[in-house]
Structures are given as structure tokens and as C-alpha cells.
Design an enzyme around this catalytic site. Structure first.
Site, short mmCIF file in Angstrom:
data_model
loop_
_atom_site.label_atom_id
_atom_site.label_comp_id
_atom_site.label_asym_id
_atom_site.label_seq_id
_atom_site.Cartn_x
_atom_site.Cartn_y
_atom_site.Cartn_z
N ARG A 131 52.27 50.84 92.30
CA ARG A 131 51.86 50.58 92.13
C ARG A 131 51.85 48.90 91.29
NH1 ARG A 131 46.30 50.67 88.49
NH2 ARG A 131 44.55 50.03 90.05
N ASN A 144 43.93 45.55 85.85
CA ASN A 144 45.33 46.25 85.31
C ASN A 144 44.90 47.25 83.47
OD1 ASN A 144 47.12 44.90 86.82
ND2 ASN A 144 47.54 43.66 86.36
N HIS A 182 47.76 55.74 98.52
CA HIS A 182 47.11 57.05 97.84
C HIS A 182 46.73 57.74 98.48
CE1 HIS A 182 44.23 53.08 96.51
NE2 HIS A 182 45.05 53.28 95.91
N HIS A 231 51.11 45.53 92.13
CA HIS A 231 50.10 44.18 90.81
C HIS A 231 51.44 43.47 90.50
CE1 HIS A 231 46.25 46.89 90.29
NE2 HIS A 231 47.00 46.84 91.38
#
Length: 303
Positions: free
Chosen positions: A43, A75, A176, A47
Site C-alpha cells: 500500500r 494516509n 486486499h 500511495h
């Protein structure tokens, strides 16, 4: 947008031949201490790349001329793994000072994290350099990252703006299959009695996510095999057991991505190969190369 030609998997072969093995050891150690860290490192790369490209800008702390991306709503208190990247960077600096960028370490860490929990591996292209600044504003960060409440149209359009297809988006969402989310991100979904959520699943999730309070309580994004990288995430969606609204929206009445979810639910090999391909494409988003950017000595500051 993309700059594949300037990145190369052999970039450090002569300047720091032990860079990749050093990073791999650091990532394996971190994931063996805490399986969830694998999801966090994937992740972190995502990001980073979606905001101004894969330039390690997400790692910078606040400074007089820097508004840290760490404080953006997508975040803040949810991106993890900074200290794992810092550790890998310090180990690499000890063998090859000033050579390997933080941006490349983040990209390699995501690959090594995936493989450490049974996910695919892929060849990471290297040669990214680090930004000397972060995003211009927190709203800019937030508008470039998906939200757990996003509609399918919003998700498709955001990923398309980064050069990623609908199939890439579904495959990358499959990360996920590991990791956890806090109650605040799925509270409305399990209490609103919507038609797209399995009643038993919602009831189970309510135990750890009370109607008020407990916003920070965690639940696995994949309730079946929360620590293994597999295709159960997609099987869950077909059963209306996606944890986040932005998960379940990938499989909904008449949805344009339903066929891809169906395919991955039946063919884990295809999912893993598409995930690897999507990660390579994501790692190509607007890198700084050649004379652009810098090589930071420590990842959280420009020095």
C-alpha cells in the site's frame, strides 16, 4: 506519464550489486515479525506512485518547505511501514552510500512483501530518483488517492488517469487479500442494511465494530485467509462479503468489472499474473530519472 525506457532491472548491477538481496532480507525479517506488514508495504508503494509518481515523496516529514503527504486523510495513521523502509535504506547505505534511491527501495519492498506471503514476484525496474519536495497541498494528495467510499466510475477514472486499465484496477484491488482496515472505513457498510452486504458477514463484523466508538478497531480485508495472498478476496465479493464499499463495488448488479472478478475467483494463477503486471505498470508512473530528483541519504528528509 510513463517512462519505462529509462528504468532498468539491472540499474544497480555494477554500482550496488548486493542492493536487492540486502533489501529482500530486511523485508523478509519485517514480514516474519508481522504478517500484516506485507500489505502495508504494498500500500505504501501504491500511495507513493499515485501522488506525483513513484518518487518516495510519501516518506518526507513536514519541513519548512514541505507539507508532508503523511498527514493527508488517506494516509494519516493508516499508512504503515515507514520504519521498515528506513531500516532497509540504512542497510543499503552502509554498503553503497548515496547510490540507491528510497523510491526504488519502496518499489522493491512491495515486490518482496508480496512474495513473502505467497503472492507473485516480478522483475522490478530500477533507476527512479527521489523527489526533493512533497505534494503541493493535502487536497492534491487526497484527490489522487482512492477513498473507501468511491463509486466504480470514480475508481475507474482515477486509475485511468494513471495509465491503468479496469483490469489493472481490479487486479491491484486484489491486494486486499491481505491486510486490515479500521472500523471507521467499513462502519456504514455493516450498519446500513444494504442489499449488497451479506447479513451474516455484517453481523460478524459488528462484533469488533460497535455502532459508536471503536473507530480504530481492525478487521481483516479477507475474512477467509487474512494472511495469505490468494484469490479468496474475489470469492468474498461474489458472496457480498467485501469489507469496504470500494471492494464490493467491483462486483455489483450490472457492474462493468463483474466479469474480471468472476475470472479471478476461478483462476488464481491469472489473478497473480495480472497483479504482477499491474504492479509493474504502477511502478512506471512518472518516475524521476537521470538528472531529475536526488538520492536521499535518509528517506524522511531532503539532505
Amino acid at each position: 506519464m510513463q517512462s519505462e525506457a529509462q528504468l532498468s532491472s539491472t540499474f544497480y548491477d555494477t554500482t550496488c550489486p548486493n542492493a536487492l538481496s540486502t533489501i529482500r532480507t530486511a523485508i523478509r525479517t519485517a514480514v516474519s515479525r508481522e504478517r500484516r506488514m506485507a500489505a502495508s508495504l504494498i500500500r505504501l508503494h501504491f500511495h507513493d506512485c499515485f501522488v506525483n509518481g513513484c518518487d518516495a515523496s510519501i516518506l518526507l516529514d513536514d519541513a519548512p518547505s514541505i507539507i508532508s503527504e503523511k498527514n493527508a486523510i488517506n494516509n494519516f495513521k493508516s499508512i504503515r511501514g515507514y520504519e521498515v523502509i528506513d531500516n532497509a535504506k540504512s542497510l543499503v547505505e552502509s554498503i553503497c552510500p548515496g547510490v540507491v534511491s528510497c523510491a526504488d527501495i519502496v518499489a522493491v519492498a512491495a515486490r518482496d512483501a508480496s512474495f513473502a506471503v505467497g503472492g507473485p514476484s516480478w522483475t522490478v525496474k530500477l533507476g527512479r530518483r527521489d523527489s526533493s519536495t512533497a505534494s503541493l497541498s493535502l487536497p492534491e494528495v487526497e484527490s489522487n488517492l482512492p477513498s473507501f467510499r468511491d463509486s466504480l466510475e470514480n475508481l475507474l477514472s482515477l486509475f485511468a488517469s494513471k495509465g491503468l486499465s479496469a483490469r489493472d484496477m481490479v487486479a491491484l484491488s486484489g491486494s486486499h487479500t491481505i491486510g486490515q482496515a479500521s472500523c471507521v472505513t467499513f462502519h456504514d457498510r455493516i450498519y446500513n442494511n444494504q442489499s449488497d452486504v451479506d447479513a451474516g458477514f455484517a453481523s460478524t463484523r459488528r462484533r469488533q465494530c460497535p455502532i459508536s466508538g471503536g473507530d480504530g478497531n481492525l478487521a481483516p480485508l479477507d475474512l477467509v485467509t487474512p494472511n495469505s495472498f490468494d484469490n479468496n478476496y474475489f470469492k468474498n465479493l461474489i458472496q457480498k462479503k467485501g469489507l469496504l464499499e470500494s471492494d464490493q463495488i467491483l462486483f455489483s448488479a450490472g457492474g462493468s468489472t463483474n466479469d474480471v472478478v468472476n475470472e479471478y475467483s476461478k483462476n488464481p494463477t491469472k489473478f497473480k499474473s495480472d497483479f504482477a503486471a499491474g504492479m509493474i505498470k504502477m511502478g512506471d508512473i512518472s518516475p524521476l530519472t537521470a538528472s531529475q530528483g536526488i538520492i536521499r541519504t535518509v528517506c524522511n528528509a531532503v539532505n
